[in-house]
Scaffold this motif. Structure first.
Motif, PDB file in Angstrom:
ATOM      1  N   GLU A  42       0.803  -1.222   0.000  1.00 32.56           N
ATOM      2  CA  GLU A  42       0.000   0.000   0.000  1.00 32.56           C
ATOM      3  C   GLU A  42       0.837   1.275   0.000  1.00 32.56           C
ATOM      4  N   PHE A  43       2.144   1.148   0.279  1.00 34.54           N
ATOM      5  CA  PHE A  43       2.972   2.349   0.428  1.00 34.54           C
ATOM      6  C   PHE A  43       3.707   2.733  -0.853  1.00 34.54           C
ATOM      7  N   GLY A  44       3.659   1.881  -1.889  1.00 37.15           N
ATOM      8  CA  GLY A  44       4.320   2.235  -3.141  1.00 37.15           C
ATOM      9  C   GLY A  44       4.745   1.010  -3.915  1.00 37.15           C
ATOM     10  N   ILE A  45       5.463   1.249  -5.002  1.00 41.32           N
ATOM     11  CA  ILE A  45       5.934   0.162  -5.866  1.00 41.32           C
ATOM     12  C   ILE A  45       7.094  -0.569  -5.191  1.00 41.32           C
ATOM     13  N   ILE A  46       6.992  -1.886  -5.128  1.00 42.67           N
ATOM     14  CA  ILE A  46       8.024  -2.710  -4.483  1.00 42.67           C
ATOM     15  C   ILE A  46       8.880  -3.370  -5.565  1.00 42.67           C
ATOM     16  N   TYR A  47      10.191  -3.093  -5.533  1.00 40.01           N
ATOM     17  CA  TYR A  47      11.116  -3.723  -6.466  1.00 40.01           C
ATOM     18  C   TYR A  47      11.415  -5.171  -6.083  1.00 40.01           C
ATOM     19  N   SER A  48      11.662  -5.399  -4.814  1.00 39.70           N
ATOM     20  CA  SER A  48      11.991  -6.750  -4.355  1.00 39.70           C
ATOM     21  C   SER A  48      11.527  -6.939  -2.922  1.00 39.70           C
ATOM     22  N   CYS A  49      11.332  -8.210  -2.579  1.00 42.53           N
ATOM     23  CA  CYS A  49      10.812  -8.554  -1.259  1.00 42.53           C
ATOM     24  C   CYS A  49      11.340  -9.937  -0.922  1.00 42.53           C
ATOM     25  N   LYS A  50      11.981 -10.096   0.235  1.00 42.34           N
ATOM     26  CA  LYS A  50      12.554 -11.403   0.583  1.00 42.34           C
ATOM     27  C   LYS A  50      12.566 -11.595   2.089  1.00 42.34           C
ATOM     28  N   LEU A  51      12.714 -12.863   2.496  1.00 44.70           N
ATOM     29  CA  LEU A  51      12.825 -13.231   3.900  1.00 44.70           C
ATOM     30  C   LEU A  51      14.173 -13.889   4.138  1.00 44.70           C
ATOM     31  N   ASP A  52      14.717 -13.687   5.325  1.00 39.92           N
ATOM     32  CA  ASP A  52      15.937 -14.374   5.735  1.00 39.92           C
ATOM     33  C   ASP A  52      15.503 -15.691   6.356  1.00 39.92           C
ATOM     34  N   ASN A  53      15.767 -16.814   5.687  1.00 36.28           N
ATOM     35  CA  ASN A  53      15.244 -18.109   6.122  1.00 36.28           C
ATOM     36  C   ASN A  53      16.277 -18.955   6.828  1.00 36.28           C
ATOM     37  N   ASN A  54      15.806 -19.798   7.768  1.00 35.76           N
ATOM     38  CA  ASN A  54      16.636 -20.834   8.362  1.00 35.76           C
ATOM     39  C   ASN A  54      16.844 -21.945   7.349  1.00 35.76           C
ATOM     40  N   ASP A  55      17.857 -22.770   7.588  1.00 33.21           N
ATOM     41  CA  ASP A  55      18.095 -23.925   6.731  1.00 33.21           C
ATOM     42  C   ASP A  55      17.093 -25.040   6.998  1.00 33.21           C
ATOM     43  N   VAL A  56      16.479 -25.037   8.181  1.00 31.13           N
ATOM     44  CA  VAL A  56      15.594 -26.126   8.564  1.00 31.13           C
ATOM     45  C   VAL A  56      14.163 -25.790   8.174  1.00 31.13           C
ATOM     46  N   ALA A  57      13.610 -26.589   7.282  1.00 29.98           N
ATOM     47  CA  ALA A  57      12.196 -26.516   6.904  1.00 29.98           C
ATOM     48  C   ALA A  57      11.774 -25.153   6.357  1.00 29.98           C
ATOM     49  N   GLY A  58      12.738 -24.295   6.006  1.00 29.23           N
ATOM     50  CA  GLY A  58      12.413 -23.002   5.417  1.00 29.23           C
ATOM     51  C   GLY A  58      11.695 -22.042   6.331  1.00 29.23           C
ATOM     52  N   SER A  59      11.755 -22.270   7.650  1.00 30.20           N
ATOM     53  CA  SER A  59      11.055 -21.393   8.582  1.00 30.20           C
ATOM     54  C   SER A  59      11.733 -20.028   8.647  1.00 30.20           C
ATOM     55  N   SER A  60      10.947 -18.984   8.903  1.00 26.94           N
ATOM     56  CA  SER A  60      11.463 -17.623   8.881  1.00 26.94           C
ATOM     57  C   SER A  60      12.311 -17.326  10.097  1.00 26.94           C
ATOM     58  N   LYS A  61      13.362 -16.498   9.905  1.00 31.08           N
ATOM     59  CA  LYS A  61      14.177 -16.011  11.015  1.00 31.08           C
ATOM     60  C   LYS A  61      13.581 -14.748  11.602  1.00 31.08           C
ATOM     61  N   ASN A  62      12.366 -14.411  11.211  1.00 25.25           N
ATOM     62  CA  ASN A  62      11.674 -13.217  11.700  1.00 25.25           C
ATOM     63  C   ASN A  62      12.258 -11.931  11.140  1.00 25.25           C
ATOM     64  N   VAL A  63      12.986 -12.019  10.032  1.00 26.10           N
ATOM     65  CA  VAL A  63      13.576 -10.832   9.416  1.00 26.10           C
ATOM     66  C   VAL A  63      13.224 -10.813   7.933  1.00 26.10           C
ATOM     67  N   GLY A  64      12.751  -9.647   7.459  1.00 31.65           N
ATOM     68  CA  GLY A  64      12.436  -9.490   6.042  1.00 31.65           C
ATOM     69  C   GLY A  64      13.056  -8.233   5.479  1.00 31.65           C
ATOM     70  N   PHE A  65      13.173  -8.195   4.153  1.00 30.95           N
ATOM     71  CA  PHE A  65      13.765  -7.040   3.469  1.00 30.95           C
ATOM     72  C   PHE A  65      12.832  -6.609   2.337  1.00 30.95           C
TER      73      PHE A  65
END
Length: 333
Positions: A30-53
């Motif tokens: 809602e805040f504007g055009i997003i070029y990229s969006c990603k999550l910092d993932n753990n190696d185990v089961a792809g669970s999130s490290k609670n950090v996004g970019f």
């Protein structure tokens, strides 16, 4: 995809663990055009490290997202939304505007609940974590909402002994929590300082103990420690070498200059820079003739081996592309 370097990059912390990229994009779209969006993932089961970019097309869009979503609650957790900083900027920012504290000297039986209650008396605590080191001593990591709160607690209670959380007869030790890069830099500096101050002392007579070694080398400066190496099995017997560590590298330089080939208890000493075993293995493997071509007996006189080990290698080819590495016996611990 190469991240564009401008003010449109933000980092989002404390996300719910079930968050995926689509949810993250939906939250910020809602805040504007997003070029990229990603999550910092753990190696185990792809669970999130609670950090996004998230990378917006403009700095204004990023700032709007920060203003509206920082400290808002999503999935039962308060988000932290900030401008993305480079590693160098994060270190500088952390030094100037830290909110995280590391605390030692705590009661042995303290709990995280006790910890949080005490620190919440002095400001808004975002997170409080209690761990134990290898000696089972408690260490606390506390994050305040603002730098001012963290600094006030550090200034007021560092080196003090509040009865509620401090071990009897001890004092609290506060410091700004160091980033991983800072801890690594500090570790590397300590390792380098110790390497410059440490000497290997070989060809020791059997009757040379640590006291004699200390007395001999203390003539060149203050010593941090001395050690004579003894056999691990059977009767206690000197292995013919030891180590000395000075408080400063200048003293080590003087000792190396004056004590190599000097006599102690009837034996000429072999004094070199001490090297950690890992460093020795790294140098050893640089030889094109393999590890076996580098090993040189050094802790005993040649007569005890039945041949002169240095003469034995004089007829061999040069050691690989960097023969200077092996121009003198290597000493490791």
């Amino acid at each position: 995809y190469q991240r564009r370097v401008h003010g449109g990059n933000i980092v989002v912390k404390n996300l719910p663990t079930d968050f995926d990229v689509s949810k993250l994009r939906a939250l910020f779209s809602e805040f504007g055009i997003i070029y990229s969006c990603k999550l910092d993932n753990n190696d185990v089961a792809g669970s999130s490290k609670n950090v996004g970019f998230v990378q917006f097309d403009t700095e204004e869009s990023a700032q709007q997202a920060i203003d509206k979503l920082n400290n808002t609650e999503v999935g039962g957790q308060a988000l932290s939304v900030q401008s993305f900083l480079s590693k160098e900027e994060r270190i500088l920012h952390g030094k100037e505007l830290y909110t995280n504290l590391e605390v030692k000297g705590l009661k042995a039986n303290i709990t995280e609940e006790d910890l949080r209650k005490w620190f919440e008396q002095h400001g808004k605590v975002k997170r409080a974590k209690l761990i134990h080191d290898r000696r089972d001593n408690p260490i606390a990591f506390v994050e305040y909402s603002t730098h001012e709160e963290a600094k006030k607690v550090l200034d007021e209670f560092h080196n003090r002994s509040p009865d509620e959380i401090c071990e009897l007869g001890s004092r609290l030790i506060f410091q700004r929590w160091l980033s991983k890069a800072e801890r690594q830099a500090s570790h590397n500096k300590s390792k380098l300082d110790e390497a410059l101050c440490s000497l290997y002392v070989g060809n020791l007579a059997e009757n040379v103990d640590e006291e004699l070694l200390r007395t001999t080398f203390s003539n060149f400066g203050e010593l941090v420690r001395t050690q004579v190496m003894y056999s691990k099995f059977g009767a206690k017997k000197s292995r013919g070498f030891g180590f000395v560590c000075f408080k400063n590298p200048e003293s080590a330089d003087q000792a190396l200059l004056n004590m190599n080939n000097a006599y102690l208890a009837g034996n000429p000493l072999i004094v070199n820079r001490a090297q950690q075993r890992g460093d020795f293995e790294e140098l050893k493997n640089q030889s094109t003739f393999g590890p076996q071509a580098v090993w040189i007996p050094q802790a005993a006189p040649p007569t005890q081996w039945g041949f002169d080990p240095y003469q034995q290698f004089q007829s061999q080819p040069q050691f690989g592309a960097n023969p200077t590495l092996f121009s003198s016996p290597l000493s490791y611990y």
